[in-house]
Design an enzyme around this catalytic site. Sequence first.
Site, PDB file in Angstrom:
ATOM      1  CB  SER A 125       0.012  -6.908  -6.115  1.00 47.04           C
ATOM      2  OG  SER A 125       0.793  -6.644  -7.264  1.00 47.04           O
ATOM      3  CE1 TYR A 149       1.002  -1.899  -3.735  1.00 52.64           C
ATOM      4  CE2 TYR A 149       2.155  -2.973  -5.544  1.00 52.64           C
ATOM      5  CZ  TYR A 149       0.980  -2.672  -4.886  1.00 52.64           C
ATOM      6  OH  TYR A 149      -0.217  -3.136  -5.373  1.00 52.64           O
ATOM      7  CE  LYS A 153      -1.446  -4.161  -2.014  1.00 55.24           C
ATOM      8  NZ  LYS A 153      -2.817  -3.939  -1.561  1.00 55.24           N
TER       9      LYS A 153
END
Length: 337
Positions: A125, A149, A153
């Site tokens: 992302s 989050y 990643k």
Amino acid sequence: MLNVLVTGGAGYIGSHVCVALLEAGHQVTVVDNLCNSSARSMDAVQSVTGRTLNFTQMDIRDTTGLVSVMQARSVDVVIHLAGLKAVGESVQSPLAYYSNNVGGTLSLLHAMEATGARRLIFSSSATVYGVPDFLPYTETHPTRPSSPYGHSKLHAERMLRDLCHSSGDWSIVALRYFNPVGAHASAELGEDPRGTPNNLMPFIAQVAAGLRDRLTIFGDDYATRDGTCVRDYLHVMDLASGHLEALSYSATAAGFHAFNLGTGQGTSVRELLAAFEATNRVRVPHEIGPRRAGDIDAFWADPARAVIHLGWKPRHDLADMCESTWRWQLAHPRGFQ
Ligand code: NAD
Ligand code: UD1
């Protein structure tokens, strides 16, 4: 023809990736625990492509289960989308994010190691970059995520890099997605958020459909051309085609490679709203509210690396993104329910 395992294939992006894979003639096996999706998306994929896929409801942290699915289906290559993706939720429940996104990736890598599959395409992302030092973000921009989050990643990317350093057998592509929106042209597949949408486009669509009273624009005092935040919106079918290009690339490129998948165009919240209203001839009542914690003023991609090395080119414009979202919303006001 490849035997492709798609983790998280029942989700928003995964289901569109499955369409692209089946249309390109690949055999598709999906593993998904359905924690944020419905198996009906798998029916829709088969109905729009006229082809069948193999679906197993399973958590990717079940390494033994993954090994048996991968052996039974002779998987050569994996597209790994399974994971949790809500930034705010990751602040409340960081362990769930590290367990699914880092632990899940680790489990998958063990299963790949055990079965001999050495090619992987990973859903990363733009959130790995954090507050921009410069724009557009290139792949060499420093990585400083600001949420669990984002860190999950980046940790996953770190594991993938280390694995590629340990042996020249691995070929791994991390695709750093910008803001995927839109739906398949059939209006049979699209984004199906549970509860109140976190993201802008599905929220706009639900307001236009009368399911919600009004959109709240989170702040209009940012340092941007109209005061609202700027993002790089990308049609989900262009994102799906990027996975096909990455598959071809991984056939010959050993090692770890990261690519931005974004259009390179920044669009503000007000501009997206105006495009949605104009394209679909609808009104979207809205008001200005306070800023959302953690939002960055503006970011967009430099997609040159993907264009040059993957031969990828986004084909859909903002009007296509708005139009396909609206047709999916009208055809499926309750998503897959
Ligand atoms: P989604 O929630 O629609 O799809 C993710 C899928 O993974 C769901 O079907 C869910 O049930 C499944 N899943 C989650 N944890 C699992 C587990 N432990 N085992 C098996 N299945 C599991 O989300 P999406 O928008 O399609 O995103 C797909 C991927 O792309 C995610 O990894 C996400 O982080 C990444 N991504 C998404 C965006 C975005 O804006 N949608 C942006 C950047 C990156
Ligand atoms: C969010 C995630 C990011 C993820 C990206 C793509 C956060 C803080 N970041 O980013 O990690 O990579 O999605 O999935 O959640 N907006 C409104 N009103 C709304 C909803 C959104 O004004 O009701 C605004 C937001 O403030 C933002 C823009 O619309 O400026 C886009 O929001 P969103 O769709 O949530 O995407 P991102 O903020 O880019």
